[in-house]
Scaffold this motif. Structure first.
Motif, PDB file in Angstrom:
ATOM      1  N   GLU A  94       5.609 -31.611  44.063  1.00  0.00           N
ATOM      2  CA  GLU A  94       4.294 -31.887  44.607  1.00  0.00           C
ATOM      3  C   GLU A  94       3.534 -30.917  45.024  1.00  0.00           C
ATOM      4  O   GLU A  94       4.243 -30.043  45.909  1.00  0.00           O
ATOM      5  CB  GLU A  94       4.657 -33.181  45.720  1.00  0.00           C
ATOM      6  CG  GLU A  94       5.123 -34.398  45.190  1.00  0.00           C
ATOM      7  CD  GLU A  94       5.240 -35.442  46.115  1.00  0.00           C
ATOM      8  OE1 GLU A  94       4.647 -35.100  47.172  1.00  0.00           O
ATOM      9  OE2 GLU A  94       5.643 -36.521  45.862  1.00  0.00           O
ATOM     10  N   SER A  95       2.759 -30.490  44.524  1.00  0.00           N
ATOM     11  CA  SER A  95       1.521 -29.772  45.137  1.00  0.00           C
ATOM     12  C   SER A  95       1.875 -28.211  44.816  1.00  0.00           C
ATOM     13  O   SER A  95       1.356 -27.236  45.369  1.00  0.00           O
ATOM     14  CB  SER A  95       1.136 -29.758  46.681  1.00  0.00           C
ATOM     15  OG  SER A  95       0.552 -31.270  46.665  1.00  0.00           O
ATOM     16  N   SER A  96       3.022 -27.891  44.120  1.00  0.00           N
ATOM     17  CA  SER A  96       3.551 -26.712  43.900  1.00  0.00           C
ATOM     18  C   SER A  96       2.957 -26.164  42.762  1.00  0.00           C
ATOM     19  O   SER A  96       2.877 -24.775  42.573  1.00  0.00           O
ATOM     20  CB  SER A  96       5.181 -26.612  43.812  1.00  0.00           C
ATOM     21  OG  SER A  96       5.462 -27.358  42.555  1.00  0.00           O
ATOM     22  N   ASP A  97       2.324 -26.751  41.746  1.00  0.00           N
ATOM     23  CA  ASP A  97       1.739 -26.129  40.460  1.00  0.00           C
ATOM     24  C   ASP A  97       0.989 -27.109  39.937  1.00  0.00           C
ATOM     25  O   ASP A  97       0.536 -28.301  40.470  1.00  0.00           O
ATOM     26  CB  ASP A  97       3.000 -26.049  39.714  1.00  0.00           C
ATOM     27  CG  ASP A  97       3.707 -27.437  39.467  1.00  0.00           C
ATOM     28  OD1 ASP A  97       3.186 -28.287  39.403  1.00  0.00           O
ATOM     29  OD2 ASP A  97       5.076 -26.984  39.394  1.00  0.00           O
ATOM     30  N   ARG A  98       0.124 -26.795  38.712  1.00  0.00           N
ATOM     31  CA  ARG A  98      -0.718 -27.651  37.986  1.00  0.00           C
ATOM     32  C   ARG A  98      -0.531 -27.288  36.569  1.00  0.00           C
ATOM     33  O   ARG A  98      -0.050 -26.291  36.317  1.00  0.00           O
ATOM     34  CB  ARG A  98      -2.089 -27.451  38.499  1.00  0.00           C
ATOM     35  CG  ARG A  98      -2.567 -25.862  38.243  1.00  0.00           C
ATOM     36  CD  ARG A  98      -4.116 -25.755  38.786  1.00  0.00           C
ATOM     37  NE  ARG A  98      -4.591 -24.300  38.521  1.00  0.00           N
ATOM     38  CZ  ARG A  98      -5.024 -24.046  37.340  1.00  0.00           C
ATOM     39  NH1 ARG A  98      -5.418 -24.721  36.297  1.00  0.00           N
ATOM     40  NH2 ARG A  98      -5.557 -22.608  37.632  1.00  0.00           N
ATOM     41  N   VAL A  99      -1.058 -28.245  35.774  1.00  0.00           N
ATOM     42  CA  VAL A  99      -0.855 -28.058  34.323  1.00  0.00           C
ATOM     43  C   VAL A  99      -1.840 -27.387  33.683  1.00  0.00           C
ATOM     44  O   VAL A  99      -2.838 -27.489  33.906  1.00  0.00           O
ATOM     45  CB  VAL A  99      -0.646 -29.600  33.640  1.00  0.00           C
ATOM     46  CG1 VAL A  99      -0.609 -29.399  32.143  1.00  0.00           C
ATOM     47  CG2 VAL A  99       0.607 -30.443  34.348  1.00  0.00           C
ATOM     48  N   LEU A 100      -1.753 -26.562  32.553  1.00  0.00           N
ATOM     49  CA  LEU A 100      -2.555 -25.653  32.028  1.00  0.00           C
ATOM     50  C   LEU A 100      -2.434 -25.821  30.733  1.00  0.00           C
ATOM     51  O   LEU A 100      -0.980 -25.740  30.216  1.00  0.00           O
ATOM     52  CB  LEU A 100      -2.432 -23.903  32.473  1.00  0.00           C
ATOM     53  CG  LEU A 100      -3.754 -23.392  32.222  1.00  0.00           C
ATOM     54  CD1 LEU A 100      -4.737 -23.569  32.744  1.00  0.00           C
ATOM     55  CD2 LEU A 100      -3.242 -21.802  32.316  1.00  0.00           C
ATOM     56  N   THR A 101      -3.389 -26.096  29.819  1.00  0.00           N
ATOM     57  CA  THR A 101      -3.321 -26.421  28.486  1.00  0.00           C
ATOM     58  C   THR A 101      -4.254 -25.671  27.793  1.00  0.00           C
ATOM     59  O   THR A 101      -5.284 -25.128  28.223  1.00  0.00           O
ATOM     60  CB  THR A 101      -3.358 -27.823  27.917  1.00  0.00           C
ATOM     61  OG1 THR A 101      -4.807 -28.051  28.460  1.00  0.00           O
ATOM     62  CG2 THR A 101      -2.414 -28.708  28.691  1.00  0.00           C
ATOM     63  N   THR A 102      -4.156 -25.196  26.372  1.00  0.00           N
ATOM     64  CA  THR A 102      -5.167 -24.671  25.571  1.00  0.00           C
ATOM     65  C   THR A 102      -4.893 -25.099  24.219  1.00  0.00           C
ATOM     66  O   THR A 102      -4.057 -25.825  23.857  1.00  0.00           O
ATOM     67  CB  THR A 102      -4.906 -23.099  25.496  1.00  0.00           C
ATOM     68  OG1 THR A 102      -5.989 -22.468  24.837  1.00  0.00           O
ATOM     69  CG2 THR A 102      -3.449 -22.632  24.815  1.00  0.00           C
ATOM     70  N   LYS A 103      -6.152 -25.101  23.494  1.00  0.00           N
ATOM     71  CA  LYS A 103      -6.230 -25.353  21.784  1.00  0.00           C
ATOM     72  C   LYS A 103      -6.080 -24.040  21.036  1.00  0.00           C
ATOM     73  O   LYS A 103      -6.097 -24.279  19.895  1.00  0.00           O
ATOM     74  CB  LYS A 103      -7.387 -26.308  21.667  1.00  0.00           C
ATOM     75  CG  LYS A 103      -7.183 -27.627  22.452  1.00  0.00           C
ATOM     76  CD  LYS A 103      -8.565 -28.560  21.849  1.00  0.00           C
ATOM     77  CE  LYS A 103      -8.213 -30.002  22.562  1.00  0.00           C
ATOM     78  NZ  LYS A 103      -9.455 -30.827  22.069  1.00  0.00           N
ATOM     79  N   ILE A 114       3.046 -18.016  36.093  1.00  0.00           N
ATOM     80  CA  ILE A 114       2.809 -19.014  34.926  1.00  0.00           C
ATOM     81  C   ILE A 114       4.221 -19.004  34.151  1.00  0.00           C
ATOM     82  O   ILE A 114       4.939 -18.086  34.082  1.00  0.00           O
ATOM     83  CB  ILE A 114       1.735 -18.875  34.018  1.00  0.00           C
ATOM     84  CG1 ILE A 114       1.345 -19.699  33.087  1.00  0.00           C
ATOM     85  CG2 ILE A 114       1.966 -17.484  33.330  1.00  0.00           C
ATOM     86  CD1 ILE A 114       0.246 -19.722  32.464  1.00  0.00           C
ATOM     87  N   ILE A 115       4.534 -20.455  33.369  1.00  0.00           N
ATOM     88  CA  ILE A 115       5.696 -20.440  32.670  1.00  0.00           C
ATOM     89  C   ILE A 115       5.477 -21.593  31.735  1.00  0.00           C
ATOM     90  O   ILE A 115       4.714 -22.719  32.080  1.00  0.00           O
ATOM     91  CB  ILE A 115       6.926 -20.687  33.422  1.00  0.00           C
ATOM     92  CG1 ILE A 115       8.138 -20.595  32.341  1.00  0.00           C
ATOM     93  CG2 ILE A 115       6.772 -22.017  34.287  1.00  0.00           C
ATOM     94  CD1 ILE A 115       9.654 -20.476  33.095  1.00  0.00           C
ATOM     95  N   SER A 116       6.139 -21.202  30.220  1.00  0.00           N
ATOM     96  CA  SER A 116       5.704 -22.202  29.292  1.00  0.00           C
ATOM     97  C   SER A 116       6.872 -23.339  29.062  1.00  0.00           C
ATOM     98  O   SER A 116       6.985 -24.473  28.751  1.00  0.00           O
ATOM     99  CB  SER A 116       5.400 -21.685  28.071  1.00  0.00           C
ATOM    100  OG  SER A 116       4.377 -21.067  28.013  1.00  0.00           O
ATOM    101  N   SER A 122       1.122 -21.999  39.048  1.00  0.00           N
ATOM    102  CA  SER A 122       1.318 -21.967  40.488  1.00  0.00           C
ATOM    103  C   SER A 122       0.016 -21.996  41.266  1.00  0.00           C
ATOM    104  O   SER A 122      -1.152 -21.815  40.420  1.00  0.00           O
ATOM    105  CB  SER A 122       2.089 -20.710  41.380  1.00  0.00           C
ATOM    106  OG  SER A 122       1.248 -19.690  41.071  1.00  0.00           O
ATOM    107  N   THR A 123      -0.161 -22.577  42.379  1.00  0.00           N
ATOM    108  CA  THR A 123      -1.323 -22.810  42.902  1.00  0.00           C
ATOM    109  C   THR A 123      -1.745 -22.022  44.333  1.00  0.00           C
ATOM    110  O   THR A 123      -0.829 -21.211  44.553  1.00  0.00           O
ATOM    111  CB  THR A 123      -1.409 -24.324  43.702  1.00  0.00           C
ATOM    112  OG1 THR A 123      -0.436 -24.509  44.651  1.00  0.00           O
ATOM    113  CG2 THR A 123      -1.105 -25.394  42.667  1.00  0.00           C
ATOM    114  N   ASP A 124      -2.923 -22.006  44.936  1.00  0.00           N
ATOM    115  CA  ASP A 124      -3.064 -20.998  45.821  1.00  0.00           C
ATOM    116  C   ASP A 124      -1.935 -21.174  47.229  1.00  0.00           C
ATOM    117  O   ASP A 124      -2.124 -20.415  47.703  1.00  0.00           O
ATOM    118  CB  ASP A 124      -4.370 -21.164  46.431  1.00  0.00           C
ATOM    119  CG  ASP A 124      -5.632 -20.701  45.389  1.00  0.00           C
ATOM    120  OD1 ASP A 124      -5.249 -19.921  44.371  1.00  0.00           O
ATOM    121  OD2 ASP A 124      -6.733 -21.101  45.108  1.00  0.00           O
ATOM    122  N   ASN A 125      -1.747 -22.572  47.371  1.00  0.00           N
ATOM    123  CA  ASN A 125      -1.175 -23.078  48.440  1.00  0.00           C
ATOM    124  C   ASN A 125       0.330 -22.540  48.103  1.00  0.00           C
ATOM    125  O   ASN A 125       0.950 -22.242  49.478  1.00  0.00           O
ATOM    126  CB  ASN A 125      -0.964 -24.712  48.556  1.00  0.00           C
ATOM    127  CG  ASN A 125      -2.474 -25.046  48.900  1.00  0.00           C
ATOM    128  OD1 ASN A 125      -3.275 -24.427  49.482  1.00  0.00           O
ATOM    129  ND2 ASN A 125      -2.689 -26.391  48.586  1.00  0.00           N
TER     130      ASN A 125
END
Length: 623
Positions: A229-238, A354-356, A262-265
């Protein structure tokens, strides 16, 4: 013109020729009587074949990721503790072998099967209680293994809790250098898949769903939308992803189009998973710089720690992969002593990491196999003795070491890097049949105990070829005939029990001589044996040639006697027939005899009368 045109056509055809042959792929729907196609990919599953036993029934799929198949093959313990699939004509190469477990229809917790799985004789997985309640990788086991003898052997070993039940088996060829983790990798190791995670993905997918390359083996990627929880966010690309030109891992492009950042927090990313202690693990980490805020080298740099140790320092994805939207794969082999494995990405430059994707494999040392000639000899022994099903005797007799064949003792030959059989303990098992000559191919035997069974026939003379045999107990069976002379060559034998059989003839002299060397022999309860102290005295010893001569002479004498009797009988029949004829014709013969005698007397008297008349009247003159 013909020459240049032909060359042009050949060049044109070569342009359309596939650059690489399609990988071998075999999928079996266990328990199915007919081939099956499954949606949505129309995947072909072949009907069930190659098994060593068991039964089929309707299946319950324990997991959402299990193939949509409706049958299983299950193996009751009464059929033996070891059961296998033996697949023939598998091309040499590197393979992903995947087995999905199944459940019988309407299962209860009490019959959830717990069993061990081996591939090519190496134990790769043991099911744990509660596996059927987890909708993830626990529904199957997958291993990367080299298959080089044209076959694939997959075995299931009962542990006493439920009957092993298998939903499907897949044998999928992968690149020969796939997952090369460096020193120690190769034919002597097997990689068992522990976990595959597609970071930031919403749904679990197979390579086929990702439109992945077939040489990847149709890997399964579990979705992990967050590490916490609150440790990261999802990133996507086309955007398209530039994959590494280096084969052979063949990762799908879509794997790198999602990521966790990862997030700023909490600028670092960390993920912890459970593992088995005291094992070596091969860790594969996947990256692609898909963050539009990063456009060049040096903007995101981070360290990678595994269980607190800094294993990769100052990782710059753009620099190492050659640009943004380019795939990067890092690998490390780590010995783990505890029960957890933690991967941490710690930023060095930039505020985020970042990690995939993450892949974790347990490195399993491949077991050496048993000498093939001895395996075949045991299989013939199994057939000849009518070994009960409860023995199993399927797969390799010595490996996995946790599940050797019942009644078989094994030793390891470090020179040949092979196992061999040095003992058989099958006494009092209700065995029948006969002892085959092929038992001599178990050339390393030292101890054999087949006593108190119902084995019939002759004792194989080939037993004398097993020169290292020290104990041979064939007592209380139904062996007949003589003791082979070849047993006299067993110079290492210390105990020889042949009592309680139906043996006959002379005990070989060489065996009798062994009694002087403190050997323990027992020949009692064989009414026809003779020739050593404690047994009846034998008659004159005859050579084999003499025995043959006597037998031939007896045969000739018998024929002569039979011929004489036949002639006498025919002569006797003729005499009796003549007498019978004479008796029937006696009155006629007597009358004929009297008539002949009367005619002769009449002629005689007439002669005398004519002579007297002539004398009285003088001569008669004719004119």
């Amino acid at each position: 013109m013909r020459g240049p045109l032909l060359i042009f056509l050949l060049v044109l055809l070569s342009a359309f020729k596939p650059s690489q042959q399609a990988p071998y792929a075999l999928r079996i729907s266990c328990g199915a009587r007919n081939d099956v196609h499954t949606a949505p990919t129309n995947t072909l599953w072949y009907r069930d074949f190659g098994y060593s036993g068991g039964y089929f029934t309707n299946a319950t799929r324990p997991s959402y990721i299990s193939p949509p198949l409706t049958t299983v093959r299950y193996f009751p313990l009464s059929e033996g503790p070891e059961n296998c699939y033996h697949i023939e004509r598998v091309p040499h190469g590197h393979y992903s072998v995947r087995i999905f477990f199944g459940l019988l229809k309407d299962p209860t917790f009490d019959n959830e099967p717990l069993f061990d799985i081996s591939v090519e004789g190496t134990l790769v997985y043991s099911l744990q209680s509660g596996w059927s309640n987890h909708d993830d990788e626990q529904a199957f086991v997958e291993s990367m293994v080299f298959l080089e003898d044209g076959t694939a052997s997959i075995c299931f070993h009962s542990t006493g809790h439920g009957d092993p039940s298998i939903l499907s088996i897949e044998i999928l060829q992968v690149g020969n250098n796939a997952y090369n983790f460096g020193p120690g990798w190769g034919r002597g190791t097997i990689l068992r898949t522990h976990k595959r995670l597609s970071c930031g993905a919403k749904q679990r997918k197979f390579d086929v769903d990702y439109s992945g390359d077939h040489w990847g083996g149709d890997r399964f990627w579990n979705a992990i939308p967050t590490f916490g929880e609150s440790s990261d966010r999802v990133l996507t690309t086309k955007n398209s992803i530039k994959l590494s030109p280096k084969v052979p891992n063949y990762y799908p492009e879509a794997l790198y189009q999602t990521a966790l950042i990862s997030t700023d927090n909490q600028p670092e990313l960390s993920y912890t998973m459970d593992v088995d202690p005291n094992r070596n693990y091969s860790i594969w980490l996947h990256f692609a710089e898909i963050d539009p805020s990063v456009t060049g080298e040096g903007q995101r740099v981070f360290d990678i720690l595994i269980n607190g140790d800094n294993e990769f320092k100052e990782i710059d994805i753009v620099k190492l992969s050659g640009g943004v939207n380019s795939a990067l794969v890092l690998n490390k082999t780590i010995p783990i002593s505890g029960r957890s494995l933690t991967v941490t990405l710690d930023p060095v430059k930039g505020s985020h990491t970042i990690i995939s994707a993450i892949e974790i494999f347990e490195i399993v040392n491949a077991e050496a196999k048993t000498l093939i000639d001895e395996v075949r000899a045991l299989q013939k022994l199994k057939s000849a003795l009518g070994l009960p099903l409860r023995f199993g005797w399927n797969g390799d007799p010595c490996v996995p070491q946790q599940h050797p064949w019942s009644g078989v003792d094994c030793q390891f030959d470090s020179t040949k890097v092979k196992w061999f059989i040095d003992g058989l303990g099958l006494d009092n098992q209700g065995l029948g049949g006969h002892l085959p000559e092929d038992i001599s191919k178990l050339s390393h035997l030292q101890h054999v105990n087949l006593s108190q069974n119902s084995i019939k026939g002759h004792i194989p003379s080939s037993l004398g070829k097993i020169t290292g045999l020290e104990v041979l107990d064939l007592s209380y069976n139904f062996f007949n005939g003589s003791i082979p002379e070849s047993l006299g060559g067993l110079t290492s034998v210390r105990i020889l029990n042949l009592n309680g059989n139906s043996l006959s003839g002379r005990v070989p002299a060489a065996l009798g001589a062994r009694l002087l060397h403190r050997a323990s022999f027992n020949f009692t309860d064989n009414d026809g044996l003779c020739g050593i102290p404690g047994l009846p005295t034998c008659g004159p010893h005859l050579s084999a040639g003499a025995k043959i001569g006597i037998a031939l002479g007896a045969c000739v004498g018998f024929l002569l006697i039979a011929t004489c009797l036949t002639c006498w009988w025919k002569r006797r029949q003729n005499i009796l027939r003549t007498q019978q004829i004479a008796a029937r014709g006696a009155p006629y013969a007597k009358a004929r005899t009297h008539f002949s005698r009367d005619v002769q007397l009449t002629r005689h008297n007439n002669g005398h009368e004519n002579a007297r008349t002539a004398a009285e009247n003088g001569p008669i003159l004719l004119s």
